[in-house]
Design a protein around this motif. Structure first.
Motif, PDB file in Angstrom:
ATOM      1  N   GLN A  74       0.826  -1.202   0.000  1.00 52.20           N
ATOM      2  CA  GLN A  74       0.000   0.000   0.000  1.00 52.20           C
ATOM      3  C   GLN A  74       0.864   1.258   0.000  1.00 52.20           C
ATOM      4  O   GLN A  74       0.560   2.226  -0.708  1.00 52.20           O
ATOM      5  N   GLU A  75       1.945   1.250   0.762  1.00 59.55           N
ATOM      6  CA  GLU A  75       2.852   2.401   0.763  1.00 59.55           C
ATOM      7  C   GLU A  75       3.459   2.613  -0.618  1.00 59.55           C
ATOM      8  O   GLU A  75       3.594   3.748  -1.089  1.00 59.55           O
ATOM      9  N   SER A  76       3.808   1.524  -1.273  1.00 59.79           N
ATOM     10  CA  SER A  76       4.404   1.635  -2.601  1.00 59.79           C
ATOM     11  C   SER A  76       3.383   2.142  -3.619  1.00 59.79           C
ATOM     12  O   SER A  76       3.716   2.956  -4.488  1.00 59.79           O
ATOM     13  N   ILE A  77       2.138   1.671  -3.521  1.00 57.08           N
ATOM     14  CA  ILE A  77       1.090   2.154  -4.426  1.00 57.08           C
ATOM     15  C   ILE A  77       0.890   3.657  -4.246  1.00 57.08           C
ATOM     16  O   ILE A  77       0.789   4.408  -5.226  1.00 57.08           O
ATOM     17  N   ASP A  78       0.830   4.100  -2.987  1.00 57.40           N
ATOM     18  CA  ASP A  78       0.661   5.534  -2.721  1.00 57.40           C
ATOM     19  C   ASP A  78       1.822   6.333  -3.323  1.00 57.40           C
ATOM     20  O   ASP A  78       1.615   7.408  -3.913  1.00 57.40           O
ATOM     21  N   GLU A  79       3.030   5.804  -3.172  1.00 57.25           N
ATOM     22  CA  GLU A  79       4.204   6.483  -3.726  1.00 57.25           C
ATOM     23  C   GLU A  79       4.128   6.563  -5.246  1.00 57.25           C
ATOM     24  O   GLU A  79       4.418   7.604  -5.851  1.00 57.25           O
ATOM     25  N   LEU A  80       3.718   5.477  -5.881  1.00 53.81           N
ATOM     26  CA  LEU A  80       3.653   5.424  -7.340  1.00 53.81           C
ATOM     27  C   LEU A  80       2.553   6.334  -7.888  1.00 53.81           C
ATOM     28  O   LEU A  80       2.723   6.961  -8.944  1.00 53.81           O
ATOM     29  N   VAL A  81       1.438   6.410  -7.206  1.00 48.83           N
ATOM     30  CA  VAL A  81       0.369   7.320  -7.633  1.00 48.83           C
ATOM     31  C   VAL A  81       0.856   8.763  -7.573  1.00 48.83           C
ATOM     32  O   VAL A  81       0.592   9.564  -8.481  1.00 48.83           O
ATOM     33  N   GLU A  82       1.587   9.089  -6.523  1.00 52.93           N
ATOM     34  CA  GLU A  82       2.138  10.444  -6.414  1.00 52.93           C
ATOM     35  C   GLU A  82       3.141  10.718  -7.531  1.00 52.93           C
ATOM     36  O   GLU A  82       3.165  11.812  -8.108  1.00 52.93           O
ATOM     37  N   LEU A  83       3.976   9.717  -7.865  1.00 51.17           N
ATOM     38  CA  LEU A  83       4.927   9.881  -8.968  1.00 51.17           C
ATOM     39  C   LEU A  83       4.193  10.082 -10.297  1.00 51.17           C
ATOM     40  O   LEU A  83       4.628  10.860 -11.153  1.00 51.17           O
ATOM     41  N   SER A  84       3.074   9.379 -10.467  1.00 50.75           N
ATOM     42  CA  SER A  84       2.282   9.532 -11.680  1.00 50.75           C
ATOM     43  C   SER A  84       1.731  10.948 -11.799  1.00 50.75           C
ATOM     44  O   SER A  84       1.722  11.541 -12.890  1.00 50.75           O
ATOM     45  N   LYS A  85       1.297  11.501 -10.667  1.00 54.15           N
ATOM     46  CA  LYS A  85       0.786  12.878 -10.679  1.00 54.15           C
ATOM     47  C   LYS A  85       1.893  13.865 -11.017  1.00 54.15           C
ATOM     48  O   LYS A  85       1.683  14.832 -11.765  1.00 54.15           O
ATOM     49  N   VAL A  86       3.096  13.622 -10.479  1.00 51.03           N
ATOM     50  CA  VAL A  86       4.230  14.498 -10.775  1.00 51.03           C
ATOM     51  C   VAL A  86       4.567  14.453 -12.261  1.00 51.03           C
ATOM     52  O   VAL A  86       4.822  15.488 -12.891  1.00 51.03           O
ATOM     53  N   ALA A  87       4.571  13.240 -12.833  1.00 59.22           N
ATOM     54  CA  ALA A  87       4.893  13.093 -14.252  1.00 59.22           C
ATOM     55  C   ALA A  87       3.883  13.815 -15.129  1.00 59.22           C
ATOM     56  O   ALA A  87       4.243  14.439 -16.135  1.00 59.22           O
ATOM     57  N   ARG A  88       2.609  13.765 -14.757  1.00 59.30           N
ATOM     58  CA  ARG A  88       1.581  14.444 -15.541  1.00 59.30           C
ATOM     59  C   ARG A  88       1.649  15.955 -15.388  1.00 59.30           C
ATOM     60  O   ARG A  88       1.410  16.700 -16.332  1.00 59.30           O
ATOM     61  N   ARG A  89       2.005  16.388 -14.183  1.00 57.27           N
ATOM     62  CA  ARG A  89       1.990  17.814 -13.899  1.00 57.27           C
ATOM     63  C   ARG A  89       3.259  18.511 -14.375  1.00 57.27           C
ATOM     64  O   ARG A  89       3.207  19.623 -14.910  1.00 57.27           O
ATOM     65  N   GLU A  90       4.411  17.863 -14.196  1.00 54.90           N
ATOM     66  CA  GLU A  90       5.692  18.509 -14.466  1.00 54.90           C
ATOM     67  C   GLU A  90       6.485  17.862 -15.596  1.00 54.90           C
ATOM     68  O   GLU A  90       7.533  18.383 -15.970  1.00 54.90           O
ATOM     69  N   GLY A  91       6.005  16.715 -16.090  1.00 60.02           N
ATOM     70  CA  GLY A  91       6.728  16.022 -17.151  1.00 60.02           C
ATOM     71  C   GLY A  91       7.647  14.937 -16.605  1.00 60.02           C
ATOM     72  O   GLY A  91       7.990  14.921 -15.421  1.00 60.02           O
ATOM     73  N   MET A  92       8.061  14.026 -17.486  1.00 57.90           N
ATOM     74  CA  MET A  92       8.882  12.886 -17.085  1.00 57.90           C
ATOM     75  C   MET A  92      10.228  13.310 -16.499  1.00 57.90           C
ATOM     76  O   MET A  92      10.779  12.649 -15.626  1.00 57.90           O
ATOM     77  N   ILE A  93      10.759  14.412 -16.971  1.00 56.42           N
ATOM     78  CA  ILE A  93      12.076  14.847 -16.523  1.00 56.42           C
ATOM     79  C   ILE A  93      12.082  15.142 -15.033  1.00 56.42           C
ATOM     80  O   ILE A  93      13.130  15.037 -14.360  1.00 56.42           O
ATOM     81  N   ALA A  94      10.913  15.493 -14.481  1.00 57.91           N
ATOM     82  CA  ALA A  94      10.832  15.807 -13.048  1.00 57.91           C
ATOM     83  C   ALA A  94      11.046  14.572 -12.186  1.00 57.91           C
ATOM     84  O   ALA A  94      11.395  14.691 -11.004  1.00 57.91           O
ATOM     85  N   LEU A  95      10.834  13.380 -12.748  1.00 59.59           N
ATOM     86  CA  LEU A  95      10.997  12.147 -11.980  1.00 59.59           C
ATOM     87  C   LEU A  95      12.459  11.864 -11.660  1.00 59.59           C
ATOM     88  O   LEU A  95      12.767  11.110 -10.738  1.00 59.59           O
ATOM     89  N   GLU A  96      13.362  12.453 -12.424  1.00 63.75           N
ATOM     90  CA  GLU A  96      14.784  12.176 -12.263  1.00 63.75           C
ATOM     91  C   GLU A  96      15.293  12.579 -10.891  1.00 63.75           C
ATOM     92  O   GLU A  96      16.169  11.923 -10.316  1.00 63.75           O
ATOM     93  N   SER A  97      14.743  13.630 -10.348  1.00 62.28           N
ATOM     94  CA  SER A  97      15.236  14.165  -9.076  1.00 62.28           C
ATOM     95  C   SER A  97      14.436  13.669  -7.870  1.00 62.28           C
ATOM     96  O   SER A  97      14.740  14.046  -6.734  1.00 62.28           O
ATOM     97  N   ARG A  98      13.453  12.822  -8.098  1.00 57.85           N
ATOM     98  CA  ARG A  98      12.624  12.340  -6.993  1.00 57.85           C
ATOM     99  C   ARG A  98      13.344  11.237  -6.219  1.00 57.85           C
ATOM    100  O   ARG A  98      13.942  10.337  -6.789  1.00 57.85           O
ATOM    101  N   GLU A  99      13.286  11.307  -4.887  1.00 60.31           N
ATOM    102  CA  GLU A  99      13.826  10.246  -4.040  1.00 60.31           C
ATOM    103  C   GLU A  99      12.729   9.218  -3.800  1.00 60.31           C
ATOM    104  O   GLU A  99      11.622   9.555  -3.393  1.00 60.31           O
ATOM    105  N   VAL A 100      13.058   7.947  -4.074  1.00 61.10           N
ATOM    106  CA  VAL A 100      12.073   6.876  -3.946  1.00 61.10           C
ATOM    107  C   VAL A 100      12.617   5.786  -3.020  1.00 61.10           C
ATOM    108  O   VAL A 100      13.771   5.828  -2.591  1.00 61.10           O
ATOM    109  N   SER A 101      11.774   4.798  -2.750  1.00 54.22           N
ATOM    110  CA  SER A 101      12.081   3.799  -1.725  1.00 54.22           C
ATOM    111  C   SER A 101      12.975   2.673  -2.204  1.00 54.22           C
ATOM    112  O   SER A 101      13.385   1.837  -1.393  1.00 54.22           O
TER     113      SER A 101
END
Length: 262
Positions: A74-101
């Motif tokens: 569940q924690e991972s799903i929540d994290e991935l949904v947030e990453l999906s929102k970031v990608a839609r809002r700011e573009g794929m390049i924004a994912l490069e700087s995100r810290e993940v689990s």
């Protein structure tokens, strides 16, 4: 840290140690000859079954069983949904700087930011998943082998002690020393197998299956983000990885969130 592994191993050792102390002097259970034969012999026999690289990796994997903890699904799903929102809002390049689990997920995000095709992302992440699975399997196999070899080495020590005892029947001091080797080597072999090797092997198999399942979830999510799926659709798609009793609650929460947003 995985407290279940630590508590289980330490608890078993404490109970056995308490039984030893309450019964007689602990020194009675210390036999350097028996320890050398069972511990050293077991490690060398297991080493003969595997490569040096596999042997060393098994002990590193065992350390991970104590200190490495995967996020919950569940924690991972929540994290991935947030990453999906970031990608839609700011573009794929924004994912490069995100810290993940997970470093595994981080590689997937890096490939998204670098513009890799969906097929290449799938191939590379799937290959990484299979290689991780293979390494974890090797660790489990080494400790499973140790759990099988240690009692056998204990029996060999018992036979050695009995032969020494029978060949020195005229000397009571040598008979006692040989009998100690005969009995304690069996004890050492059983303790290594039951209290150390088998629990760690089983923990590694469990952890291997958990990590493989989590990596499959991450691959599906990265590919869904690549295809620009709606975050709510992604969340519902990933709930299949949850246990059945948790899916209905997750679906209800997702539907509530969707209703509030509309």
């Amino acid at each position: 840290m995985d407290l279940a592994t630590l508590i289980g191993l330490v608890g078993a050792a404490v109970l056995v140690g308490t039984a030893v102390i309450m019964g007689t002097s602990p020194e009675v259970f210390m036999n350097p000859t028996g320890l050398l034969l069972v511990v050293g012999g077991s490690l060398f026999v297991v080493l003969a079954k595997f490569s040096i690289t596999q042997f060393k990796f098994a002990f590193r994997a065992a350390a991970r069983a104590f200190k490495f903890q995967l996020p919950s699904i569940q924690e991972s799903i929540d994290e991935l949904v947030e990453l999906s929102k970031v990608a839609r809002r700011e573009g794929m390049i924004a994912l490069e700087s995100r810290e993940v689990s997970s470093p595994f997920l981080q590689k997937g995000l890096q490939m998204l930011a670098d513009g890799y095709s969906a097929e290449m992302i799938r191939d590379m992440m799937e290959k990484e998943r299979l290689l991780t699975l293979e390494r974890n399997q090797a660790g489990g196999q080494v400790f499973s082998a140790l759990g099988e070899v240690a009692p056998a080495m204990g029996m060999i020590g018992t036979l050695v002690g009995l032969v020494q005892m029978l060949s020195n029947m005229g000397d009571p001091a040598l008979i006692g020393r040989a009998m100690a080797v005969a009995l304690l080597t069996t004890l050492y072999g059983a303790m290594i197998a039951t209290m150390i090797a088998s629990p760690i092997a089983d923990k590694l198999w469990v952890r291997m299956n958990q990590e493989a399942k989590m990596q499959e979830l991450w691959i599906d999510a990265v590919l869904a983000i690549k295809s620009d799926k709606n975050p709510r659709v992604l969340e519902q798609m990933l709930t299949i990885y949850l246990p059945p009793e948790h899916r209905s609650a997750a679906d209800a929460e997702a539907n509530t969130t969707a209703g509030e947003q509309t």
